[in-house]
Design an enzyme around this catalytic site. Structure first.
Site, mmCIF file in Angstrom:
data_model
loop_
_atom_site.group_PDB
_atom_site.id
_atom_site.type_symbol
_atom_site.label_atom_id
_atom_site.label_comp_id
_atom_site.label_asym_id
_atom_site.label_seq_id
_atom_site.Cartn_x
_atom_site.Cartn_y
_atom_site.Cartn_z
ATOM 1 N N ASP A 33 0.843 -1.195 0.000
ATOM 2 C CA ASP A 33 0.000 0.000 0.000
ATOM 3 C C ASP A 33 0.883 1.252 0.000
ATOM 4 O O ASP A 33 1.903 1.303 0.682
ATOM 5 C CB ASP A 33 -0.918 -0.007 1.242
ATOM 6 C CG ASP A 33 -2.060 0.985 1.120
ATOM 7 O OD1 ASP A 33 -3.218 0.539 0.971
ATOM 8 O OD2 ASP A 33 -1.801 2.210 1.173
ATOM 9 N N ILE A 34 0.466 2.256 -0.750
ATOM 10 C CA ILE A 34 1.252 3.498 -0.881
ATOM 11 C C ILE A 34 1.251 4.300 0.422
ATOM 12 O O ILE A 34 2.145 5.112 0.653
ATOM 13 C CB ILE A 34 0.701 4.331 -2.072
ATOM 14 C CG1 ILE A 34 1.749 5.250 -2.631
ATOM 15 C CG2 ILE A 34 -0.559 5.092 -1.692
ATOM 16 C CD1 ILE A 34 1.376 5.844 -3.987
ATOM 17 N N ASN A 91 -12.999 -3.341 2.322
ATOM 18 C CA ASN A 91 -14.028 -2.306 2.438
ATOM 19 C C ASN A 91 -14.955 -2.384 1.233
ATOM 20 O O ASN A 91 -14.502 -2.404 0.089
ATOM 21 C CB ASN A 91 -13.365 -0.923 2.479
ATOM 22 C CG ASN A 91 -12.588 -0.703 3.755
ATOM 23 O OD1 ASN A 91 -13.071 -1.015 4.837
ATOM 24 N ND2 ASN A 91 -11.371 -0.185 3.633
ATOM 25 N N GLU A 99 -12.292 3.403 -1.054
ATOM 26 C CA GLU A 99 -11.764 4.496 -1.877
ATOM 27 C C GLU A 99 -11.555 4.078 -3.325
ATOM 28 O O GLU A 99 -11.790 4.854 -4.239
ATOM 29 C CB GLU A 99 -10.410 4.966 -1.324
ATOM 30 C CG GLU A 99 -10.510 5.750 -0.027
ATOM 31 C CD GLU A 99 -9.125 6.040 0.558
ATOM 32 O OE1 GLU A 99 -8.117 5.849 -0.148
ATOM 33 O OE2 GLU A 99 -9.090 6.445 1.727
ATOM 34 N N VAL A 100 -11.045 2.882 -3.517
ATOM 35 C CA VAL A 100 -10.693 2.449 -4.872
ATOM 36 C C VAL A 100 -11.698 1.399 -5.326
ATOM 37 O O VAL A 100 -11.834 0.339 -4.682
ATOM 38 C CB VAL A 100 -9.255 1.878 -4.912
ATOM 39 C CG1 VAL A 100 -8.907 1.427 -6.322
ATOM 40 C CG2 VAL A 100 -8.246 2.917 -4.422
ATOM 41 N N HIS A 104 -10.410 -5.323 -3.370
ATOM 42 C CA HIS A 104 -9.078 -5.579 -2.808
ATOM 43 C C HIS A 104 -9.211 -5.995 -1.357
ATOM 44 O O HIS A 104 -10.113 -5.573 -0.646
ATOM 45 C CB HIS A 104 -8.163 -4.362 -2.923
ATOM 46 C CG HIS A 104 -8.755 -3.077 -2.419
ATOM 47 N ND1 HIS A 104 -9.671 -2.351 -3.142
ATOM 48 C CD2 HIS A 104 -8.567 -2.393 -1.262
ATOM 49 C CE1 HIS A 104 -10.012 -1.276 -2.461
ATOM 50 N NE2 HIS A 104 -9.377 -1.269 -1.307
ATOM 51 N N HIS A 106 -6.943 -5.914 2.113
ATOM 52 C CA HIS A 106 -5.766 -5.393 2.803
ATOM 53 C C HIS A 106 -5.219 -6.510 3.699
ATOM 54 O O HIS A 106 -5.991 -7.195 4.374
ATOM 55 C CB HIS A 106 -6.137 -4.228 3.725
ATOM 56 C CG HIS A 106 -6.748 -3.043 3.038
ATOM 57 N ND1 HIS A 106 -6.069 -1.852 2.879
ATOM 58 C CD2 HIS A 106 -7.980 -2.842 2.508
ATOM 59 C CE1 HIS A 106 -6.856 -0.975 2.281
ATOM 60 N NE2 HIS A 106 -8.021 -1.544 2.043
#
Ligand code: 5GP
Length: 122
Positions: A33-34, A91, A99-100, A104, A106
């Site tokens: 993750d960024i 999420n 958000e994206v 995905h 995490h």
């Protein structure tokens, strides 16, 4: 909801944006993750165009679902997180503040991650 093929993870999958890759196979790509929220914070995304957990669980094939979740476990093992423990999180939608819009998971690890949620929802 229609899949937005211009989302950031779709661009990463197409190689248009770089990522710090941890794992890649037929079904999944995993990368750091960024903006990490734990000493280890890795994202695992399916190769297919699924916008969220709801889309993925309803529309992905058995092979895609099995391949994806096998990859999540393999990534955690490869990062040596299994013995001490780790957390996975996905999420979906507004209440979870997704958000994206590409499904995905995490993976958080390498520290005591504290309680499951930061606080009780209002
Ligand atoms: P969400 O809130 O959708 O579950 O989580 C999206 C995650 O994607 C966030 O933790 C955020 O830091 C991460 N992220 C957003 N843009 C990028 C990017 O360009 N590269 C990487 N590696 N992670 C990103």
């Amino acid at each position: 909801m229609a899949y937005d093929s211009n989302n950031i993870f779709a661009k990463i999958l197409r190689g248009e944006i770089p990522c710090s890759k941890v794992h890649e196979d037929e079904y999944a790509l995993a990368f750091h993750d960024i903006n990490p929220q734990a000493p280890v914070h890795v994202l695992v995304i399916p190769k297919g165009a699924y916008g969220s957990m709801d889309d993925f669980s309803a529309n992905a094939s058995e092979a895609e679902i099995a391949g994806f979740f096998r990859a999540v476990g393999a990534v955690a093992r490869a990062l040596a997180l299994t013995a001490a423990g780790y957390r996975i999180l996905a999420n979906h939608g507004a209440n979870a503040r997704q958000e994206v819009p590409h499904f995905h998971v995490h993976i958080f690890g390498q520290a005591d991650l504290g309680p499951m949620l930061a606080g009780k929802p209002a």
